[in-house]
Motif scaffolding. Structure first.
Motif, PDB file in Angstrom:
ATOM      1  N   GLU A 334      -0.218  55.199 -19.648  1.00  0.00           N
ATOM      2  CA  GLU A 334       1.181  55.005 -19.316  1.00  0.00           C
ATOM      3  C   GLU A 334       1.434  55.479 -17.889  1.00  0.00           C
ATOM      4  OE1 GLU A 334       2.832  53.357 -21.182  1.00  0.00           O
ATOM      5  OE2 GLU A 334       2.117  53.628 -23.224  1.00  0.00           O
ATOM      6  N   PRO A 335       2.282  54.788 -17.137  1.00  0.00           N
ATOM      7  CA  PRO A 335       2.606  55.253 -15.789  1.00  0.00           C
ATOM      8  C   PRO A 335       3.333  56.586 -15.834  1.00  0.00           C
ATOM      9  CG  PRO A 335       4.075  53.494 -16.461  1.00  0.00           C
ATOM     10  CD  PRO A 335       3.005  53.582 -17.506  1.00  0.00           C
ATOM     11  N   GLU A 336       3.043  57.433 -14.870  1.00  0.00           N
ATOM     12  CA  GLU A 336       3.658  58.749 -14.837  1.00  0.00           C
ATOM     13  C   GLU A 336       5.150  58.652 -14.484  1.00  0.00           C
ATOM     14  OE1 GLU A 336       1.533  61.248 -12.215  1.00  0.00           O
ATOM     15  OE2 GLU A 336      -0.375  61.080 -13.276  1.00  0.00           O
ATOM     16  N   ASP A 337       5.911  59.521 -15.123  1.00  0.00           N
ATOM     17  CA  ASP A 337       7.339  59.661 -14.803  1.00  0.00           C
ATOM     18  C   ASP A 337       8.102  58.340 -14.893  1.00  0.00           C
ATOM     19  OD1 ASP A 337       6.844  62.358 -14.240  1.00  0.00           O
ATOM     20  OD2 ASP A 337       6.288  61.857 -12.173  1.00  0.00           O
ATOM     21  N   ALA A 338       7.689  57.469 -15.826  1.00  0.00           N
ATOM     22  CA  ALA A 338       8.355  56.173 -15.951  1.00  0.00           C
ATOM     23  C   ALA A 338       9.397  56.223 -17.061  1.00  0.00           C
ATOM     24  CB  ALA A 338       7.333  55.085 -16.234  1.00  0.00           C
ATOM     25  N   ALA A 339      10.469  55.512 -16.865  1.00  0.00           N
ATOM     26  CA  ALA A 339      11.503  55.384 -17.880  1.00  0.00           C
ATOM     27  C   ALA A 339      11.535  53.941 -18.355  1.00  0.00           C
ATOM     28  CB  ALA A 339      12.856  55.777 -17.304  1.00  0.00           C
ATOM     29  N   ALA A 340      11.914  53.744 -19.607  1.00  0.00           N
ATOM     30  CA  ALA A 340      11.904  52.409 -20.195  1.00  0.00           C
ATOM     31  C   ALA A 340      13.318  51.946 -20.511  1.00  0.00           C
ATOM     32  CB  ALA A 340      11.058  52.405 -21.463  1.00  0.00           C
ATOM     33  N   VAL A 355      16.412  46.257 -11.840  1.00  0.00           N
ATOM     34  CA  VAL A 355      16.053  47.465 -12.580  1.00  0.00           C
ATOM     35  C   VAL A 355      15.597  48.515 -11.575  1.00  0.00           C
ATOM     36  CG1 VAL A 355      14.441  48.420 -14.271  1.00  0.00           C
ATOM     37  CG2 VAL A 355      15.428  46.147 -14.618  1.00  0.00           C
ATOM     38  N   PRO A 356      15.945  49.782 -11.769  1.00  0.00           N
ATOM     39  CA  PRO A 356      15.484  50.818 -10.844  1.00  0.00           C
ATOM     40  C   PRO A 356      13.979  50.780 -10.654  1.00  0.00           C
ATOM     41  CG  PRO A 356      17.146  51.714 -12.316  1.00  0.00           C
ATOM     42  CD  PRO A 356      16.866  50.325 -12.790  1.00  0.00           C
ATOM     43  N   ASP A 357      13.539  50.927  -9.412  1.00  0.00           N
ATOM     44  CA  ASP A 357      12.112  50.858  -9.108  1.00  0.00           C
ATOM     45  C   ASP A 357      11.333  51.875  -9.930  1.00  0.00           C
ATOM     46  OD1 ASP A 357      12.522  48.869  -7.325  1.00  0.00           O
ATOM     47  OD2 ASP A 357      12.456  50.130  -5.541  1.00  0.00           O
ATOM     48  N   GLY A 358      10.171  51.436 -10.401  1.00  0.00           N
ATOM     49  CA  GLY A 358       9.327  52.298 -11.203  1.00  0.00           C
ATOM     50  C   GLY A 358       9.641  52.245 -12.678  1.00  0.00           C
ATOM     51  N   GLY A 359      10.681  51.499 -13.066  1.00  0.00           N
ATOM     52  CA  GLY A 359      11.049  51.403 -14.469  1.00  0.00           C
ATOM     53  C   GLY A 359      10.111  50.489 -15.242  1.00  0.00           C
ATOM     54  N   VAL A 360      10.072  50.701 -16.553  1.00  0.00           N
ATOM     55  CA  VAL A 360       9.227  49.900 -17.449  1.00  0.00           C
ATOM     56  C   VAL A 360      10.118  49.216 -18.478  1.00  0.00           C
ATOM     57  CG1 VAL A 360       7.340  49.947 -19.125  1.00  0.00           C
ATOM     58  CG2 VAL A 360       7.299  51.492 -17.174  1.00  0.00           C
ATOM     59  N   ILE A 361       9.837  47.936 -18.737  1.00  0.00           N
ATOM     60  CA  ILE A 361      10.543  47.196 -19.790  1.00  0.00           C
ATOM     61  C   ILE A 361       9.506  46.739 -20.806  1.00  0.00           C
ATOM     62  CG2 ILE A 361      12.080  45.291 -20.336  1.00  0.00           C
ATOM     63  CD1 ILE A 361      12.959  45.262 -17.426  1.00  0.00           C
ATOM     64  N   PRO A 379      13.409  38.505  -8.548  1.00  0.00           N
ATOM     65  CA  PRO A 379      12.014  38.089  -8.351  1.00  0.00           C
ATOM     66  C   PRO A 379      11.365  38.811  -7.177  1.00  0.00           C
ATOM     67  CG  PRO A 379      13.504  36.409  -7.528  1.00  0.00           C
ATOM     68  CD  PRO A 379      14.361  37.430  -8.215  1.00  0.00           C
ATOM     69  N   GLY A 380      10.041  38.924  -7.245  1.00  0.00           N
ATOM     70  CA  GLY A 380       9.281  39.476  -6.144  1.00  0.00           C
ATOM     71  C   GLY A 380       9.004  40.955  -6.247  1.00  0.00           C
ATOM     72  N   ASN A 381       9.529  41.633  -7.278  1.00  0.00           N
ATOM     73  CA  ASN A 381       9.316  43.069  -7.394  1.00  0.00           C
ATOM     74  C   ASN A 381       8.874  43.446  -8.802  1.00  0.00           C
ATOM     75  OD1 ASN A 381       9.388  45.644  -6.114  1.00  0.00           O
ATOM     76  ND2 ASN A 381      11.218  46.150  -7.292  1.00  0.00           N
ATOM     77  N   VAL A 395       9.020  47.225 -10.652  1.00  0.00           N
ATOM     78  CA  VAL A 395       9.391  47.112 -12.054  1.00  0.00           C
ATOM     79  C   VAL A 395       8.175  46.671 -12.852  1.00  0.00           C
ATOM     80  CG1 VAL A 395      10.905  46.001 -13.727  1.00  0.00           C
ATOM     81  CG2 VAL A 395      11.737  46.510 -11.414  1.00  0.00           C
ATOM     82  N   LEU A 396       7.830  47.425 -13.896  1.00  0.00           N
ATOM     83  CA  LEU A 396       6.687  47.097 -14.728  1.00  0.00           C
ATOM     84  C   LEU A 396       7.178  46.405 -15.994  1.00  0.00           C
ATOM     85  CD1 LEU A 396       4.616  50.394 -14.390  1.00  0.00           C
ATOM     86  CD2 LEU A 396       4.686  48.409 -12.871  1.00  0.00           C
ATOM     87  N   LEU A 397       6.838  45.152 -16.136  1.00  0.00           N
ATOM     88  CA  LEU A 397       7.187  44.394 -17.338  1.00  0.00           C
ATOM     89  C   LEU A 397       5.987  44.487 -18.267  1.00  0.00           C
ATOM     90  CD1 LEU A 397       9.582  42.791 -18.376  1.00  0.00           C
ATOM     91  CD2 LEU A 397       8.579  40.736 -17.396  1.00  0.00           C
ATOM     92  N   ASP A 398       6.061  45.378 -19.219  1.00  0.00           N
ATOM     93  CA  ASP A 398       4.919  45.718 -20.068  1.00  0.00           C
ATOM     94  C   ASP A 398       4.686  44.624 -21.101  1.00  0.00           C
ATOM     95  OD1 ASP A 398       2.980  46.876 -21.639  1.00  0.00           O
ATOM     96  OD2 ASP A 398       3.920  48.845 -21.716  1.00  0.00           O
TER      97      ASP A 398
END
Length: 401
Positions: A334-340, A355-361, A379-381, A395-398
């Motif tokens: 899991e990415p460190e300090d990530a919020a979902a 979505v705030p940068d570094g967030g996970v969905i 798009p693009g991030n 943004v991490l789209l899990d």
């Protein structure tokens, strides 16, 4: 005497087209003196012409712009399609219809391998053999190039006429020049595919329907999320009433992306159960009978938890093309300090969402939900995340199941 029965114009699959063109090959072999050795030389010449590298290649994809996902997809598919055509040539016995004794062939300037040159240039009286071989080569190069946009080329039905696929000459030249020299836009791939299948196109289309078949990027047809983003898949059936219609992206709302403001949750605390999805067409932009082709939009409707959300399919596919796909990690962590954030939090907001940068969905690997989110996220991030070590604040789209 012609070499085919396509005079009225009809849709033919690659196997039928190669079988018809076999008459040209057999006539060329006979005019060159006959024998299996001549046939083997001619087929070897076709193989060299269908290569994507080397001095005899009719489509050079081994040099030029690098590190582009679109060119990589098209290059790999061109190689695969070439093998499909060559396998058909080697296995076909033709239609049994006698071929022409001579033919007027387009002088397209394709280079011949030395064994073919020796057979066709070395002696007088070989004018007919040269014409017949050149036309056979030309038609099968056109066939290969017309099939490059498709993930399942053997199922594609191309519009052919008495001149085979010669009508695609200008469209093919336009397509291949872009492919070899620039970052080719997805709309250009769809345009060439549509011209090959329907005989027309609509500017900016990302897919189309024709002859009882829907043509869209594979991910829109239950394909893998990490599968091709630029190529096209086929599905038997219809989405709209018209025999031929082209699908375009809905108009942008012109607003800036709204920032997601709902509270984040712990990773793993978001679950989607009982997801449903369907494609819903919008009304024709220009109905049948009006000038120009029939153009429609498509919406992707996903439902869960007693609610439904709608995303423009064109925007979703654009997001799928733009999403990053970093190499898979050896171990998934899991990415460190990530919020979902739950997917419904994104979907319930109007328009585009940041979505705030570094967030996970988390998506649970559900294709339709992921695609709907890609249509809403800026798009693009976005990274299609499967456990990789990802640098930068994105943004991490899990999409792990």
């Amino acid at each position: 005497m012609t070499w085919n029965d396509f005079a009225a114009g009809r849709a033919v699959d690659p196997a039928a087209f190669v079988a018809a063109a076999h008459a040209l090959l057999e006539s060329a072999v006979a005019a060159a003196g006959g024998g299996e050795a001549a046939r083997a030389d001619f087929v070897a010449g076709l193989e060299a012409s269908l290569a994507t590298s080397g001095p005899y290649a009719t489509l050079r994809l081994d040099a030029g712009l690098a590190d582009q996902g679109v060119r990589g997809e098209l290059r790999d598919n061109a190689i695969a399609v070439s093998e499909v055509v060559l396998d058909l040539v080697r296995s076909t016995s033709g239609t049994g219809t006698p071929g022409p004794l001579d033919i007027h062939s387009n002088c397209v300037g394709y280079a011949w391998i030395p064994p073919v040159v020796e057979r066709l240039i070395g002696e007088p009286g070989l004018h007919a053999a040269r014409n017949l071989y050149n036309e056979w080569l030309w038609q099968l190069v056109l066939l290969r190039d017309a099939l490059i946009p498709f993930t399942d080329p053997s199922r594609v039905r191309l519009l052919a006429d008495a001149d085979g696929l010669t009508r695609l000459r200008d469209a093919r030249d336009w397509f291949t020049v872009q492919l070899m020299t620039r970052r080719i836009p997805h709309a250009a791939i769809v345009r060439f595919a549509a011209e090959a299948v329907t005989g027309g196109y609509a500017e900016g289309a990302y897919g189309f329907q024709h002859g009882g078949t829907v043509v869209l990027p594979p991910v829109a047809l239950d394909g893998d999320l990490l599968g091709p983003a630029y190529l096209l898949g086929l599905r038997e059936g219809t989405l709209v009433a018209e025999d031929t219609a082209y699908f375009v992206q809905g108009q942008e709302d012109g607003e800036t992306a709204s920032t997601l403001s709902v509270p984040a949750r712990a990773i793993g605390d978001v679950e989607v159960v009982g997801l449903t999805d369907r494609l819903v067409p919008g009304p024709p932009v220009n109905p049948s009978g009006a000038a120009g082709p029939v153009v429609r939009t498509l919406s992707l409707v996903v439902g869960f938890d007693g609610h439904e959300w709608t995303t423009d399919l064109g925007r979703a596919l654009r997001g799928h093309r733009y999403a990053a796909r970093p190499a898979a990690a050896e171990a998934t962590t899991e990415p460190e300090d990530a919020a979902a954030w739950p997917g419904c939090a994104v979907l319930r907001q109007d328009g585009q969402v940041a979505v705030p940068d570094g967030g996970v969905i988390p998506t649970g690997g559900q294709r339709a939900l992921t695609l709907a989110l890609l249509g809403r996220l800026r798009p693009g991030n976005v990274v299609l995340y499967t456990g990789q070590a990802v640098g930068g604040q994105r943004v991490l789209l899990d999409i792990r199941g």
